[in-house]
Design an enzyme around this catalytic site. Structure first.
Site, PDB file in Angstrom:
ATOM      1  N   LYS A 115       0.813  -1.213   0.000  1.00 51.92           N
ATOM      2  CA  LYS A 115       0.000   0.000   0.000  1.00 51.92           C
ATOM      3  C   LYS A 115       0.853   1.272   0.000  1.00 51.92           C
ATOM      4  O   LYS A 115       2.078   1.209   0.148  1.00 51.92           O
ATOM      5  CB  LYS A 115      -0.969  -0.039   1.182  1.00 51.92           C
ATOM      6  CG  LYS A 115      -1.933  -1.240   1.116  1.00 51.92           C
ATOM      7  CD  LYS A 115      -3.082  -1.040   0.140  1.00 51.92           C
ATOM      8  CE  LYS A 115      -3.719  -2.288  -0.388  1.00 51.92           C
ATOM      9  NZ  LYS A 115      -4.529  -3.076   0.502  1.00 51.92           N
TER      10      LYS A 115
HETATM   11  C1  LIG Z   1      -5.615  -4.153   0.760  1.00 54.09           C
HETATM   12  C2  LIG Z   1      -7.069  -3.919   0.841  1.00 54.09           C
HETATM   13  C3  LIG Z   1      -7.824  -4.243   1.974  1.00 54.09           C
HETATM   14  C4  LIG Z   1      -7.266  -5.058   3.109  1.00 54.09           C
HETATM   15  O1  LIG Z   1      -6.176  -4.495   3.717  1.00 54.09           O
HETATM   16  P1  LIG Z   1      -5.336  -5.348   4.779  1.00 54.09           P
HETATM   17  O2  LIG Z   1      -4.582  -4.299   5.537  1.00 54.09           O
HETATM   18  O3  LIG Z   1      -4.462  -6.264   4.003  1.00 54.09           O
HETATM   19  O4  LIG Z   1      -6.304  -6.073   5.643  1.00 54.09           O
HETATM   20  C5  LIG Z   1      -9.150  -3.865   2.032  1.00 54.09           C
HETATM   21  N1  LIG Z   1      -9.731  -3.230   1.003  1.00 54.09           N
HETATM   22  C6  LIG Z   1      -9.060  -2.922  -0.125  1.00 54.09           C
HETATM   23  C7  LIG Z   1      -9.764  -2.187  -1.218  1.00 54.09           C
HETATM   24  C8  LIG Z   1      -7.715  -3.282  -0.253  1.00 54.09           C
HETATM   25  O5  LIG Z   1      -7.051  -3.022  -1.394  1.00 54.09           O
END
Ligand SMILES: *Cc1c(COP(=O)(O)O)cnc(C)c1O
Length: 379
Positions: free
Chosen positions: A185
């Site tokens: 991210k």
């Molecule tokens: C990555 C992601 C999540 C989940 O995030 P985590 O921190 O891995 O639990 C939720 N929603 C979207 C749209 C994502 O891209």
């Protein structure tokens, strides 16, 4: 065909700032939730401009706790795009509610407000608005619908840390908002998440239930200010963040504006190069948006997407697809089937979709390599 090394789809930007802070944390002997977590939460709340920021071990946990904090449970329906990561819908099932999939707008690729109202029933309790790729969902229209039908809005801002909608940060539009610091991210703590809210009630619920439902400041119990006594007021979960993660987060947050600035430069380079290519549809950013550009998706016209991915990989360039629509997964087809003929934009977008590499570490030379490959494959 190339003499270059593999260009990964994504790579985190960490340097001695994070490494030194993590080392300090390890050397201090205090590894779990403590001073660094508290500092990170304070910094995050200040950056977003919101009263409460509560860290957890993932965005999934934040979304789960958000639903629980708003009392969503068995018998309730929650509206959610199928065009998102599966976590957004899984958590609805975890609380015993039913996910109802809504189509996306063909321009923004976010939940389509005009499709929302058609799916509202007496059982509908909430809307999950995902800010896809860092592009904010149409919060103005969504808020109007939510007010009219008395629905809760929960924002999945996994892609949208730093995104601004109509001059204000995501997270300041009155809803419980969930962020991800997963390794891929825009900013990362390896694994991690944050929930923001202006509601003391929601904040207290999350603070308690991320740590077994035990009474306030339980994390202090091995420090001098702490006490061995605690009470349990609900059967809570275990999804708090650790100081090791927060050590990274503190520095990632300080660099976030620079990350977004570099992402924006890369996006302009891509978009300028693909402007006159009819085979490559790029997404546009409206004036009232400060996009954080977590992803750079393109839509292919007259080019087979699956073959394109094979060819890009052969040219040593990592690409990905965000996302495989949730309603097409076998579990969801079996237990939460979506009637045929719905979600038309979701289906059409999915079959054309590819995400190109986009991260601050990319050099202009690497960006140009991607551009050249895409141009060659779409001639
Ligand atoms: C990555 C992601 C999540 C989940 O995030 P985590 O921190 O891995 O639990 C939720 N929603 C979207 C749209 C994502 O891209």
């Amino acid at each position: 065909m190339t003499d270059t090394t593999f260009l990964p789809f994504c790579q985190a930007s960490l340097n001695k700032d994070e490494i030194n802070e993590v080392r300090e944390c390890l050397e201090s002997g205090w590894l779990t939730m403590g001073r660094k977590v508290i500092q990170f939460e304070q910094d995050f709340a200040k950056y977003v401009g919101v009263k409460y920021a509560l860290s957890v071990n993932s965005c999934t946990a934040a979304l789960h706790l958000a639903l629980l904090a708003h009392g969503i449970g068995p018998g309730d329906e929650v509206l959610v795009p199928s065009f998102t990561f599966v976590a957004t819908a899984n958590v609805i099932i975890h609380v015993g509610a039913k996910p109802v999939f809504v189509d996306i707008n063909r321009q923004s690729l976010n939940i389509d407000p005009s499709a929302i109202e058609k799916k509202i029933t007496k059982k509908t309790k909430a809307i999950m608005a995902v800010h896809y790729a860092g592009m904010p969902a149409d919060l103005k229209a969504i808020t109007q619908i939510a007010k009219k039908h008395k629905l809760i809005v929960i924002e999945d801002a996994a892609h949208a840390v730093g995104t601004m909608y109509r001059g204000k940060q995501i997270g300041t539009h009155g809803n419980t908002t969930c962020y991800s610091f997963y390794a891929t991210k825009t900013m990362t703590t390896g694994e991690g998440g944050m929930l923001t809210t202006n509601s003391k009630k929601v904040a207290d619920f999350v603070a308690r239930n991320r740590l077994h439902g035990i009474s306030k400041d339980a994390w202090k119990r091995y420090s001098k200010e702490g006490t061995w006594k605690y009470d349990v007021v609900s059967p809570g979960y275990k999804c708090n963040m650790t100081d090791v993660q927060a050590a990274m987060g503190l520095h990632q947050l300080r660099k976030l504006e620079n990350f977004i600035a570099r992402r924006t430069e890369i996006v302009h380079r891509y978009t300028t190069a693909f402007k006159d290519n009819p085979a490559v549809e790029v997404l546009t950013t409206p004036d009232y948006v400060r996009h954080s550009y977590h992803l750079y998706p393109i839509l292919l016209h007259g080019v087979d997407r699956d073959q394109f991915i094979i060819d890009m990989t052969k040219m040593d360039i990592g690409v990905s697809v965000h996302f495989i629509p949730i309603h097409t997964f076998s579990y969801y087809k079996k237990y939460f089937p979506t009637p045929k003929g719905q979600l038309k934009n979701t289906q059409d977008v999915f079959k054309r979709l590819v995400s190109l590499p986009l991260y601050p570490k990319m050099t202009n030379k690497e960006v140009d390599r991607v551009i050249k490959a895409v141009t060659t494959l779409t001639k």
